[in-house]
Design an enzyme around this catalytic site. Structure first.
Site, PDB file in Angstrom:
ATOM      1  N   CYS A   2       0.829  -1.199   0.000  1.00 47.91           N
ATOM      2  CA  CYS A   2       0.000   0.000   0.000  1.00 47.91           C
ATOM      3  C   CYS A   2       0.870   1.258   0.000  1.00 47.91           C
ATOM      4  O   CYS A   2       1.897   1.321   0.665  1.00 47.91           O
ATOM      5  CB  CYS A   2      -0.949   0.099   1.200  1.00 47.91           C
ATOM      6  N   ARG A  27       4.130  -0.257  -4.739  1.00 42.10           N
ATOM      7  CA  ARG A  27       3.849  -0.729  -3.378  1.00 42.10           C
ATOM      8  C   ARG A  27       2.565  -1.550  -3.305  1.00 42.10           C
ATOM      9  O   ARG A  27       2.264  -2.140  -2.270  1.00 42.10           O
ATOM     10  CB  ARG A  27       3.719   0.472  -2.429  1.00 42.10           C
ATOM     11  N   TRP A  71      -2.433  -2.895  -1.699  1.00 40.99           N
ATOM     12  CA  TRP A  71      -1.998  -4.285  -1.778  1.00 40.99           C
ATOM     13  C   TRP A  71      -2.798  -4.992  -0.686  1.00 40.99           C
ATOM     14  O   TRP A  71      -2.570  -4.764   0.498  1.00 40.99           O
ATOM     15  CB  TRP A  71      -0.503  -4.397  -1.521  1.00 40.99           C
ATOM     16  N   ASN A  97      -1.802   2.741   5.452  1.00 44.87           N
ATOM     17  CA  ASN A  97      -0.910   1.624   5.141  1.00 44.87           C
ATOM     18  C   ASN A  97      -0.491   1.010   6.463  1.00 44.87           C
ATOM     19  O   ASN A  97      -0.007   1.724   7.345  1.00 44.87           O
ATOM     20  CB  ASN A  97       0.325   2.141   4.376  1.00 44.87           C
ATOM     21  N   GLY A  98      -0.709  -0.303   6.599  1.00 48.58           N
ATOM     22  CA  GLY A  98      -0.357  -0.967   7.853  1.00 48.58           C
ATOM     23  C   GLY A  98      -1.464  -1.946   8.204  1.00 48.58           C
ATOM     24  O   GLY A  98      -2.290  -2.288   7.346  1.00 48.58           O
ATOM     25  N   GLU A 470      19.064 -16.390  -6.428  1.00 46.17           N
ATOM     26  CA  GLU A 470      18.531 -15.097  -6.869  1.00 46.17           C
ATOM     27  C   GLU A 470      18.046 -15.182  -8.326  1.00 46.17           C
ATOM     28  O   GLU A 470      17.016 -14.591  -8.675  1.00 46.17           O
ATOM     29  CB  GLU A 470      19.613 -14.017  -6.686  1.00 46.17           C
ATOM     30  N   LYS A 474      14.287 -14.264  -9.383  1.00 46.11           N
ATOM     31  CA  LYS A 474      13.968 -13.261 -10.416  1.00 46.11           C
ATOM     32  C   LYS A 474      13.025 -13.860 -11.444  1.00 46.11           C
ATOM     33  O   LYS A 474      12.031 -13.255 -11.812  1.00 46.11           O
ATOM     34  CB  LYS A 474      15.231 -12.785 -11.152  1.00 46.11           C
ATOM     35  N   GLU A 477       9.445 -14.601  -9.980  1.00 44.23           N
ATOM     36  CA  GLU A 477       8.589 -13.471  -9.597  1.00 44.23           C
ATOM     37  C   GLU A 477       8.072 -12.678 -10.791  1.00 44.23           C
ATOM     38  O   GLU A 477       6.965 -12.141 -10.732  1.00 44.23           O
ATOM     39  CB  GLU A 477       9.225 -12.578  -8.530  1.00 44.23           C
ATOM     40  N   HIS A 493      21.035 -35.357  -4.140  1.00 43.05           N
ATOM     41  CA  HIS A 493      20.260 -35.526  -2.907  1.00 43.05           C
ATOM     42  C   HIS A 493      18.796 -35.148  -3.093  1.00 43.05           C
ATOM     43  O   HIS A 493      18.084 -34.963  -2.111  1.00 43.05           O
ATOM     44  CB  HIS A 493      20.896 -34.706  -1.778  1.00 43.05           C
ATOM     45  N   LYS A 592       6.487  -4.068  -3.616  1.00 40.61           N
ATOM     46  CA  LYS A 592       7.932  -3.927  -3.445  1.00 40.61           C
ATOM     47  C   LYS A 592       8.362  -3.927  -1.988  1.00 40.61           C
ATOM     48  O   LYS A 592       9.342  -4.534  -1.622  1.00 40.61           O
ATOM     49  CB  LYS A 592       8.402  -2.640  -4.111  1.00 40.61           C
TER      50      LYS A 592
HETATM   51  C1  AGP Z   1      12.963  -9.247  -4.792  1.00 39.37           C
HETATM   52  O1  AGP Z   1      12.928  -9.034  -6.143  1.00 39.37           O
HETATM   53  C2  AGP Z   1      11.794  -8.785  -4.018  1.00 39.37           C
HETATM   54  N1  AGP Z   1      11.375  -7.483  -4.341  1.00 39.37           N
HETATM   55  C3  AGP Z   1      11.848  -9.109  -2.530  1.00 39.37           C
HETATM   56  O2  AGP Z   1      12.291 -10.406  -2.351  1.00 39.37           O
HETATM   57  C4  AGP Z   1      12.687  -8.158  -1.634  1.00 39.37           C
HETATM   58  O3  AGP Z   1      14.047  -8.360  -1.865  1.00 39.37           O
HETATM   59  C5  AGP Z   1      12.330  -8.424  -0.162  1.00 39.37           C
HETATM   60  O4  AGP Z   1      10.970  -8.136   0.035  1.00 39.37           O
HETATM   61  C6  AGP Z   1      13.175  -7.646   0.792  1.00 39.37           C
HETATM   62  O5  AGP Z   1      12.991  -6.273   0.657  1.00 39.37           O
HETATM   63  P1  AGP Z   1      13.982  -5.242   1.310  1.00 39.37           P
HETATM   64  O6  AGP Z   1      15.325  -5.459   0.689  1.00 39.37           O
HETATM   65  O7  AGP Z   1      13.407  -3.904   0.959  1.00 39.37           O
HETATM   66  O8  AGP Z   1      14.015  -5.495   2.776  1.00 39.37           O
END
Ligand code: AGP
Length: 597
Positions: A2, A27, A71, A97-98, A470, A474, A477, A493, A592
């Site tokens: 949000c 957001r 969100w 937001n919260g 990572e 990527k 997501e 394993h 994000k």
């Molecule tokens: C990664 O592409 C994501 N956006 C997510 O995993 C992100 O890295 C995670 O939410 C942590 O966010 P931050 O680095 O702002 O704490």
């Protein structure tokens, strides 16, 4: 998680609010809404994006307003659940937001006293509570309402009785106020208001602000006035724009040579590394983070243990905080976070503080919550708008390399000669990233071949293992292809059972101490039918015998090559998502900045 915005000034509020909301859409983007102060409070909201809202909202005149991009946490995405939420009379509107943790209990009491609710959200209790406490003064009514609320909030409230006023408050959710020439701005994040002003006030927890035409006043929740500093944000407003790129993600990938130069600027010299802070002499380090930042932390373990010989644990913040972690007073706890607002990471660092640990943040966003609680090293990546972290990740890796060298020198386990040799290599990093980017057309061609894949595997060993994780994150997501990253040595394993004819496996096979082992692992997956894409050094003449496709990176030190491979994997994921027609900057269900648990 949000985004909230607000504007009070001399211009029409509506276009300003849409502009602010567009910049905060990363957001959350399942619904959006605005409230403009006209003769009454005029509210428009819808399920969908800010553009959807813009297309249905009539042109409402008024120079004060608030807005929200959502969100969903409590209640599905719908126009009823979209913010702003109003009181029974429709004269008080709130964006939030919260999470209001005790909303069920409050809602029950409010219903008993005759309030009518229209949504399934926790937020809706706020305007009704303000209505309940309303005494003609919006600020004191918000203050009283918040005294019964448990949970986290960044909120903005307006009232028809007081059309030239916005009341804001913050607890555990980010909130920044901008002071521009023609007015005042409210946002969840500085990048939203950069276009209008670089002069900002960061609200702290349990503070209430009142914005009026003649200025901003801030008090604690108990009404004690607070003197706030106006801070100047150095970020270039252009850096929060797409600048001709189709997606923020692509733009941010291509910014990496400049970002890395900026990350290193003034921190490396012929004499070694100086991060501008004294690092405590510790026996153990624990790194806590989430998502991409957690992967950076895993990389950090390899480099800190190698260069400084300090044992490092790496923990996922959301797990760490509930495991009653064993920390010794004097241990160093490092929180890695792009946003500086991730709720679990903040809670974990607070937990370690309560155990007497030294704290250090590695953070990107200036003024974010973590910067107010801990000494920090800034990654200097500038505003990152794409939900998928890219430049923030490589700049985290770069900072961790600097940290490892500084700690190594401080502990005298890294010789001056070795440190200087490594610093020489660091100086080549930006140019080498540029060379990877110059090969983007070739990576794009390769990605096109795999855009229809049902699943994809990523493998690496040592410091390339976090890079494989990572790469998988990527891809999943932004393209929604199930992807798994694993240490290549673990194949036998379990993961080997996922290999079938034609399944793509990306193998990071750059030259390091385990190069031959990775070739062995490639043989294992090839023997079971996998199509292997190898990431290899440009001078590697062997790799073609083992893999189906090769993507080359410049020859580089084995601790720097993972950064270059990360850039390859970002482009690989980006182009696959592009060919699949995905909403790259706004992947489904994600936001994000995860400011709620
Ligand atoms: C990664 O592409 C994501 N956006 C997510 O995993 C992100 O890295 C995670 O939410 C942590 O966010 P931050 O680095 O702002 O704490």
């Amino acid at each position: 998680m949000c985004g909230i915005v607000g504007y009070l000034g001399t211009s029409e509020a509506m276009p300003v609010l849409f502009n602010l909301l567009k910049r905060l859409e990363y957001r959350g983007y399942d619904s959006a809404g605005i409230a403009i102060m006209n003769e009454s409070v005029e509210t428009f909201k819808t399920r969908g994006s800010v553009d959807d809202l813009r297309s249905i909202a009539p042109d409402i005149k008024g120079c004060t307003g608030i807005g929200h991009t959502r969100w969903a946490t409590h209640g599905k995405p719908s126009s009823e659940n979209a913010h702003p939420h109003c009181d029974c009379t429709g004269s008080i509107a709130v964006v939030h937001n919260g999470i209001i943790e005790n909303y069920i209990e409050i809602k029950g009491k409010l219903i008993d006293s005759g309030h009518e609710f229209r949504s399934e959200t926790d937020t809706e209790v706020l305007p009704h509570l303000i209505e309940e406490y309303y005494d003609g003064d919006l600020e004191s009514s918000v203050q009283n309402a918040l005294s019964v609320v448990r949970g986290s909030y960044a909120l903005a409230a307006v009232s028809a009785d007081d059309p030239d006023k916005i009341v804001v408050a913050r607890k555990d959710s980010p909130l920044v106020l901008g002071l521009g020439d023609g007015g005042f701005f409210v946002a969840s994040d500085v990048s939203a208001i950069l276009k209008y002003t670089k002069n900002v006030i960061f609200m702290d927890d349990e503070e209430i602000g009142t914005i009026k035409k003649d200025g901003i006043s801030i008090t604690t929740l108990k009404g004690v006035p607070v003197e706030k500093k106006i801070e100047m944000i150095e970020w270039d407003p252009e850096s929060a724009e797409k600048s001709g790129y189709e997606h923020f993600m692509l733009k941010e990938i291509f910014e990496q040579p400049d970002i890395i130069r900026e990350t290193f600027s003034g921190r490396i010299s012929a004499d070694g590394v100086d991060l501008g802070l004294t690092l405590p002499d510790v026996k153990r380090i624990t790194i806590i983070a989430c998502g991409t930042s957690y992967h950076a932390g895993l990389f950090g373990r390899y480099v800190i243990e190698r260069f400084a010989r300090i044992p490092v644990d790496v923990e996922i913040a959301s797990e760490f905080r509930y495991t009653d972690p064993i920390l010794d007073c004097g241990d160093l706890v490092i929180a890695i976070t792009q946003s500086g607002e991730t709720a679990d990471t903040l809670a974990a660092i607070r937990e370690s503080e309560s155990k007497g640990c030294e704290k250090l943040g590695i953070v990107n966003v200036p003024g974010s919550s973590i910067t107010r609680e801990s000494q920090c090293i800034f990654t200097r990546a500038g505003p990152e708008v794409g939900v998928a972290a890219t430049k923030s990740f490589t700049s985290q890796l770069a900072v961790l390399l600097l940290l490892a060298v500084q700690l190594g020198r401080q502990r005298k386990v890294l010789s001056t000669a070795d440190a200087n040799e490594f610093v020489y290599e660091l100086k080549q990093m930006s140019g080498n990233i540029q060379r990877v980017l110059n090969d983007a057309p070739q990576i794009k061609e390769c990605a096109e071949l795999f855009a229809g894949a049902d699943q994809c595997m990523f493998m690496g060993r040592g410091a390339n293992y976090p890079i494989a994780l990572e790469g998988a994150l990527k891809l999943k997501e932004i393209s929604y292809i199930p992807a798994e990253g694993f240490p290549a040595g673990e194949l036998k394993h379990g993961p080997l059972s996922l290999i079938y004819d034609g399944v793509p496996v990306v193998a990071i096979a750059t030259e390091d101490t385990v190069y031959d082992k990775v070739l062995g692992n490639i043989k294992e997956v090839k023997a079971r039918g996998a199509t292997v894409i190898g990431i290899a050094n440009e001078s590697d003449t062997e790799i073609e015998k083992y893999v189906d496709y090769v993507i080359r990176i410049p020859d580089a030190n084995q601790w720097i090559a993972p950064v270059l491979s990360s850039v390859v994997l970002q482009l690989f994921a980006y182009y696959i998502a592009y060919y699949r027609g995905c909403e790259i900057d706004k992947p489904r269900n994600l936001a994000k900045s995860v400011t709620v648990e």
